[in-house]
Structure formats: structure tokens, C-alpha cells
Design a protein around this motif. Structure first.
Motif, PDB file in Angstrom:
ATOM      1  N   SER A  20       0.856  -0.775   0.319  1.00  0.00           N
ATOM      2  CA  SER A  20      -0.417   0.183   0.111  1.00  0.00           C
ATOM      3  C   SER A  20       0.336   0.947   0.318  1.00  0.00           C
ATOM      4  O   SER A  20       2.266   1.660   0.380  1.00  0.00           O
ATOM      5  N   ARG A  22       0.983   5.662   2.301  1.00  0.00           N
ATOM      6  CA  ARG A  22       1.482   5.323   3.616  1.00  0.00           C
ATOM      7  C   ARG A  22       0.559   6.097   4.099  1.00  0.00           C
ATOM      8  O   ARG A  22      -0.495   7.139   3.257  1.00  0.00           O
ATOM      9  N   ARG A  24      -0.544   8.804   7.562  1.00  0.00           N
ATOM     10  CA  ARG A  24       0.154   9.317   8.091  1.00  0.00           C
ATOM     11  C   ARG A  24      -1.614   8.887   9.754  1.00  0.00           C
ATOM     12  O   ARG A  24      -2.127   9.235   9.610  1.00  0.00           O
ATOM     13  N   LEU A  71      -5.769   0.367   4.547  1.00  0.00           N
ATOM     14  CA  LEU A  71      -4.828   0.776   3.710  1.00  0.00           C
ATOM     15  C   LEU A  71      -4.899  -0.933   3.250  1.00  0.00           C
ATOM     16  O   LEU A  71      -3.997  -0.986   1.294  1.00  0.00           O
ATOM     17  N   ASP A 101       3.281   8.602  13.268  1.00  0.00           N
ATOM     18  CA  ASP A 101       3.742   7.865  12.526  1.00  0.00           C
ATOM     19  C   ASP A 101       2.977   7.517  11.231  1.00  0.00           C
ATOM     20  O   ASP A 101       1.867   8.231  10.769  1.00  0.00           O
ATOM     21  N   GLU A 102       3.467   6.724  10.064  1.00  0.00           N
ATOM     22  CA  GLU A 102       2.957   6.729   8.902  1.00  0.00           C
ATOM     23  C   GLU A 102       3.073   5.357   8.509  1.00  0.00           C
ATOM     24  O   GLU A 102       4.207   4.989   8.756  1.00  0.00           O
ATOM     25  N   LEU A 103       2.290   5.022   8.758  1.00  0.00           N
ATOM     26  CA  LEU A 103       1.827   3.693   8.612  1.00  0.00           C
ATOM     27  C   LEU A 103       1.708   3.285   6.635  1.00  0.00           C
ATOM     28  O   LEU A 103       1.459   3.627   6.476  1.00  0.00           O
ATOM     29  N   ARG A 104       2.128   1.762   6.271  1.00  0.00           N
ATOM     30  CA  ARG A 104       1.648   0.939   5.195  1.00  0.00           C
ATOM     31  C   ARG A 104       1.743  -0.421   5.542  1.00  0.00           C
ATOM     32  O   ARG A 104       2.197  -0.931   6.506  1.00  0.00           O
ATOM     33  N   THR A 130       1.839  -4.799   9.303  1.00  0.00           N
ATOM     34  CA  THR A 130       1.447  -3.274   9.304  1.00  0.00           C
ATOM     35  C   THR A 130       2.908  -2.343   9.398  1.00  0.00           C
ATOM     36  O   THR A 130       3.557  -3.299  10.716  1.00  0.00           O
ATOM     37  N   ASN A 132       5.911   0.589  10.438  1.00  0.00           N
ATOM     38  CA  ASN A 132       5.794   2.612  10.682  1.00  0.00           C
ATOM     39  C   ASN A 132       7.072   3.075   9.296  1.00  0.00           C
ATOM     40  O   ASN A 132       7.533   2.336   8.864  1.00  0.00           O
ATOM     41  N   GLN A 133       6.878   3.826   9.895  1.00  0.00           N
ATOM     42  CA  GLN A 133       8.137   5.113   8.461  1.00  0.00           C
ATOM     43  C   GLN A 133       9.128   4.621   9.166  1.00  0.00           C
ATOM     44  O   GLN A 133      10.441   4.980   8.543  1.00  0.00           O
ATOM     45  N   ASP A 135      10.550   1.041   9.500  1.00  0.00           N
ATOM     46  CA  ASP A 135      10.550  -0.201   8.483  1.00  0.00           C
ATOM     47  C   ASP A 135      10.548  -1.307   9.838  1.00  0.00           C
ATOM     48  O   ASP A 135      10.670  -2.284   9.169  1.00  0.00           O
TER      49      ASP A 135
END
Lengths: 159, 159
Positions: A20, A22, A24, A71, A101-104, A130, A132-133, A135
């Protein structure tokens, strides 16, 4: 929804991966989510958060799980009929999620099989991580999802 | 939070049960939750819902899970330090949740054990069943929760 990109059980193979963009985690949204669904002092108040096991403000784990669903929907994993979860074999919150935090998500198909009882359905197991920024993984889930099978006209005689 | 009602690992016993009051799933709130976290047509639109596997409007499974957390917090299950989930062994959405459904939870402790690596912590397994107004289960989870141990003054020499 783009009908052309919708997939049936026959289109899925163990080992396929999906990723996905990101998203925030906004601090105010995290507090509002917690106030509605997880109103514990350490999710609502800075001082209580500092004194807690988390040592600072964190999003509710259910907020992280809900954002993970959002996501997942944005990935190229697009079963016909939508993403229908029967449940999870496993779900682990590995690290706290902090405001900002920025999640993907990164996903991998780990099982693909027809249903024994329902000829028009199959099940897939999807490992959803999942991240975070930095990794670092924050949540790992193994989801059981219902996926339709491609049925020929000869088979579709039922109601 | 009522400090007097907070419990430590030593206060929990396998077989203890906890129940909540009821919380009604509002249809507009269910659509708004889905729009933010699970924006699939069958959660947003009546006509799409009727055509879907669900045959009508349903709450996102993540909405049901979040409401379950809210209900759990309202039970008498009150570990000192709050309800801190490490994860789930199992999670199954058994039935759809419809707008207007009234949900409650019934919980049972199925395991209580000290942590091997952290002397001040223990883990409990709690089976959480979310139940609708017809007494039918809609969601079953087995949660792994972190619970503090009662430590004596002699043990609390750390920071």
C-alpha cells in the motif's frame, strides 16, 4: 470499483504480494478514536500516557487495525465482491503506534484453497504486516478471507 | 478509574467471567466508520449492500471489534494499568452486525500465567464473545493481555 481488476480464487497464487501507500496517524484523530472505542487514560491524556507501560501517547491498537484495513483496501489485492474477512488466525501488536507515525501494509498470500462446502467460494490466508516509517512492523495479522470462485454458465443453475 | 477495583495477576483465576451492558449500533455511525476505515460499497450503499454476500447493510467487522473493546472496558475486568492487548490467538466474525443491533460482551478467563522473562508481568488469555440482541454470537476472540503482578516493596528497588 474497477470491475476489470477484480479477481477470483483462480487468479490468486501462494506467494503473491501486495503493498500500500502510506497513511499518517493524526494525534487528534487518535485521541478521538480512543475516546469513542478505547477510552483508557493512557490513550487520552499526555501525563497518564507518560506514566503508562507505553511511556507516551499511542494510538489504540484498534485504530491501528482499522487503518490497516483502510490501507489493505488501497492495495491491488482486489477479490471480486470485496475484502470479506471470516476472521484471523493470529494478530499481534508488536510496537506502539505514535501520533505522526506513517503506516503502510505489506501482504503475502500464504494459502489459497476452494471451500469444501460451498462450490462458488474459496478461502485465502493473507499475512498482513503493518509497518511504520522506520520500516519496523507494528502489527502482524494472518487473515482468513472469503473469495468467490469463477463459475461457468453451466454451473450457475441455482438461485 | 476506580483504583480500588484494579486487579493484579494474583487476583485472576481461570474460569472467572465478566459481562457488559449493551451498546446499540447506529446506522449513520456505521456508515461513517466504514467510510473512514473500510470504504467498500456494501458498507456504504444500500443497493450495493443488498447485492452483496451480506444481503443488506452491515457494520464493518472492525467497527464491531472496536465496539467490543469499548464494551470490554465497561466490564469488571480491570487489570491495574489498563487493558493492554498483546494480540489475539483467534478472531472470528460469526454473523453480520446490522444497523440497530444491540451488542454486549461475555468474557471468560481461560489462562493465567506469570511472564517467564518479566518478573513484574503476567499474561492472561480472555475469550471475548460479542453477542447481539437475539443472544447470537457475532464475534469471538481469544485475547492475550498483559497484566501486572503484585510486587512487594523488597522487589521494587528498580527505578
Amino acid at each position: 470499483m474497477d470491475q476489470l481488476s477484480e479477481r477470483y480464487l483462480e487468479d490468486f497464487v501462494v506467494g503473491q504480494t501486495f503493498g500500500s501507500g502510506r497513511l499518517r496517524i493524526d494525534g487528534e484523530r487518535a485521541v478521538a478514536f480512543a475516546a469513542e472505542f478505547d477510552p483508557q487514560p493512557f490513550h487520552l491524556d499526555e501525563a497518564a500516557a507518560r506514566r503508562s507501560i507505553f511511556g507516551g501517547m499511542t494510538a489504540s491498537g484498534w485504530h491501528t487495525a482499522a487503518v490497516t484495513m483502510r490501507l489493505l483496501i488501497e492495495t491491488e489485492f482486489k477479490p471480486a465482491g470485496g475484502i470479506i474477512g471470516a476472521g484471523f488466525d493470529e494478530c499481534r501488536w508488536i510496537r506502539p503506534v505514535r501520533p505522526g507515525d506513517e503506516l503502510r501494509v505489506e501482504c503475502e498470500l500464504i494459502e489459497v484453497r476452494p471451500s469444501k462446502s460451498r462450490p462458488k467460494q474459496g478461502m485465502v490466508k493473507l499475512r498482513i504486516t503493518t509497518i511504520n516509517q522506520n520500516d519496523d512492523p507494528v502489527l502482524v495479522q494472518v487473515a482468513n478471507l472469503v473469495v468467490p470462485r469463477q463459475v461457468t454458465i453451466a454451473e450457475t443453475t441455482g438461485p
